[in-house]
Design an enzyme around this catalytic site. Structure first.
Site, short mmCIF file in Angstrom:
data_model
loop_
_atom_site.label_atom_id
_atom_site.label_comp_id
_atom_site.label_asym_id
_atom_site.label_seq_id
_atom_site.Cartn_x
_atom_site.Cartn_y
_atom_site.Cartn_z
N HIS A 17 0.81 -1.22 0.10
CA HIS A 17 0.07 -0.05 0.02
C HIS A 17 0.87 1.31 -0.08
O HIS A 17 2.08 1.39 0.33
CB HIS A 17 -0.80 0.03 1.22
CG HIS A 17 -0.23 0.12 2.64
ND1 HIS A 17 0.49 1.09 3.01
CD2 HIS A 17 0.30 -1.17 3.17
CE1 HIS A 17 1.03 0.70 4.13
NE2 HIS A 17 1.00 -0.49 4.46
N GLU A 90 -2.28 -6.91 7.72
CA GLU A 90 -0.88 -6.83 8.29
C GLU A 90 -0.83 -7.84 9.52
O GLU A 90 -1.89 -7.98 10.03
CB GLU A 90 -0.58 -5.53 8.71
CG GLU A 90 0.83 -5.39 9.11
CD GLU A 90 2.17 -6.09 8.04
OE1 GLU A 90 2.30 -7.17 8.00
OE2 GLU A 90 2.85 -5.08 7.57
#
Length: 217
Positions: A17, A90
């Site tokens: 990202h 994550e």
């Protein structure tokens, strides 16, 4: 955990990202849902234009906003839908989340040092890296199996999750995953399907992948 013998030539692009404020502050994000900065959106738009030229067949993404917004930029230029999966989030890092790099070393120095030595550590009481791979790698493989021959899958995720997933798909022992190194914001790594499974063909790249020309193909 290698690619199947059918559907030769498939490619998986694992894309981190764009920039967040916590990235700039070197603050451990984990599963905390942080937005992109304006610079992060700009990074995503630039990278999306590059990746779109590779004509991906599918896009999957973590459902955390920083990944979802990054994926949305690629979706807008390709016309593809994005499949969101919490398995691509994550690493959950418990008490470490929200702390800066310096605060983690100060408060959890022994735990941090053990992690850097490659020992299995539940950072902040969170997930082991192998547990992250256990949830993320099957998501990637499941979607890769759906690709047409020579098709490309873009996976929009997070630095730690991408590294553990690459390590698992390459068949590396967990102790060696740290050797892959990290990814910069909005950079990506590329796995190509070879005769014996997946191969790492690009790592932490920000430019278009080029074919490998030479003897080692």
């Amino acid at each position: 955990m290698n690619g199947s013998k059918s559907g030769r030539g498939r490619r998986v692009i694992l894309w981190r990202h764009g920039q967040t404020a916590w990235n700039l502050e070197r603050r451990f994000q984990g599963t905390t849902d942080i937005d992109l900065t304006d610079a992060g959106l700009t990074q995503a738009r630039r990278s999306a234009r590059l990746l779109a030229s590779l004509k991906p067949a599918a896009i999957i993404a973590s459902d955390l906003r920083r990944a979802a917004l990054t994926a949305g930029e690629l979706a807008s230029v390709t016309g593809l839908d994005v499949s969101y999966d919490a398995g691509l989030r994550e690493t959950y890092a418990g008490a470490w989340q929200g702390l800066t790099h310096e605060e983690i070393i100060e408060r959890y120095g022994e735990q941090y040092a053990a992690w850097k030595r490659g020992e299995p550590v539940r950072r902040g009481g969170g997930e082991l890296e192998t547990e992250v791979a256990d949830r993320a790698a099957p998501v990637v493989l499941r979607h890769a199996e759906k690709l047409p021959d020579n098709g490309t899958l873009v996976v929009v995720s997070h630095g730690g999750t991408i590294r553990t997933t690459i390590g698992r798909l390459l068949g590396l022992e967990a102790h060696h995953w740290e050797g892959l190194g990290g990814l910069s914001n909005c950079c990506w790594s590329v796995l190509g399907e070879g005769a014996r499974g997946w191969r790492l063909t690009e790592h932490n790249a920000g430019t278009l992948p080029e074919p490998v020309l030479g003897d080692d193909v």
